[in-house]
Design an enzyme around this catalytic site. Sequence first.
Site, PDB file in Angstrom:
ATOM      1  N   TYR A  47       0.790  -1.365   0.003  1.00 52.93           N
ATOM      2  CA  TYR A  47       0.173   0.027  -0.080  1.00 52.93           C
ATOM      3  C   TYR A  47       0.888   1.163  -0.306  1.00 52.93           C
ATOM      4  CZ  TYR A  47      -3.744  -3.254   1.601  1.00 52.93           C
ATOM      5  OH  TYR A  47      -4.622  -4.495   1.875  1.00 52.93           O
ATOM      6  N   HIS A 105       0.642 -11.574   1.876  1.00 48.62           N
ATOM      7  CA  HIS A 105      -0.517 -10.917   1.124  1.00 48.62           C
ATOM      8  C   HIS A 105      -1.473 -11.725   0.086  1.00 48.62           C
ATOM      9  CE1 HIS A 105      -1.556  -6.426   0.109  1.00 48.62           C
ATOM     10  NE2 HIS A 105      -2.586  -6.997   0.077  1.00 48.62           N
TER      11      HIS A 105
END
Length: 273
Positions: A47, A105
């Site tokens: 992110y 992730h």
Amino acid sequence: MNTLLTQGIHIPQLGFGTFRMPGGDCQPAVESALEVGYRHIDTAEMYQNEAAVGAAIAAAALPREALHVTTKVWHEHLGPGAIERALESSLAKLGLDYVDLYMIHWPAAGMNLPAALQVLEAQRQAGRIRAIGVCNFNLPLLRLAVEEVGAAIACHQVEYHPFLDQGPMLAYLRSQRIPLVAYAPLAQGRAAADPTLARIGSKHGASAAQIAIAWLLDQPGVIAIPKAQRRASQVANLQAVNLRLDDQDRAAIAALPKGQRFVTPPFAPRWDA
């Protein structure tokens, strides 16, 4: 706020997501979220906002033990030595000595999953992470992690909202007492415009988005992490924890089309496997 106990940690059932919230916009949004009452913050190295999240946490000056912080290692960093370097970088950006939950992730093609999970376990034992999680695993990969590797998986984060069925995944996770963390719980904004959810909302004096969140939190073992930059939306999402759906509401939501998956990167696993 209800919390779910898993692998020795208590995770607030409603968290604050920061995907697609770049650094400049992220810090004030997280500061606001902490001010209005969120205590579960979800970020990831991909992110590119961990430093902003860390700055917001520092500005809030809350006791560290009052917060649950999740971050994630990117699928390109699962090789030998790479997980340790990624974790070190994440901790430095967050300004924290440990994170409560560290997650893979996405699975990577050809990854050595047992080796990666062993590294995470070593980091857990070293006190740099409190619990281990995975994201975006299909059922075969999840079974491999839980049943063959024997990893202490604290939760599994996947896309989940009123327009996507996760019945088989939920059934397996519940059989293992592993919570599901629902990302994109508002279907990337689509829930707010859905007429069925809006009709249910009008009955409860709530918005369609609040109903979507309440529907997730109504289910055993489900955590939701909606994203909201505006303070009013943050408060509204938080208020959804007080909504109580009835059987008629649940039936109407169950009748919605359930095959709509909106997060489909080219490296995603086969969901029908």
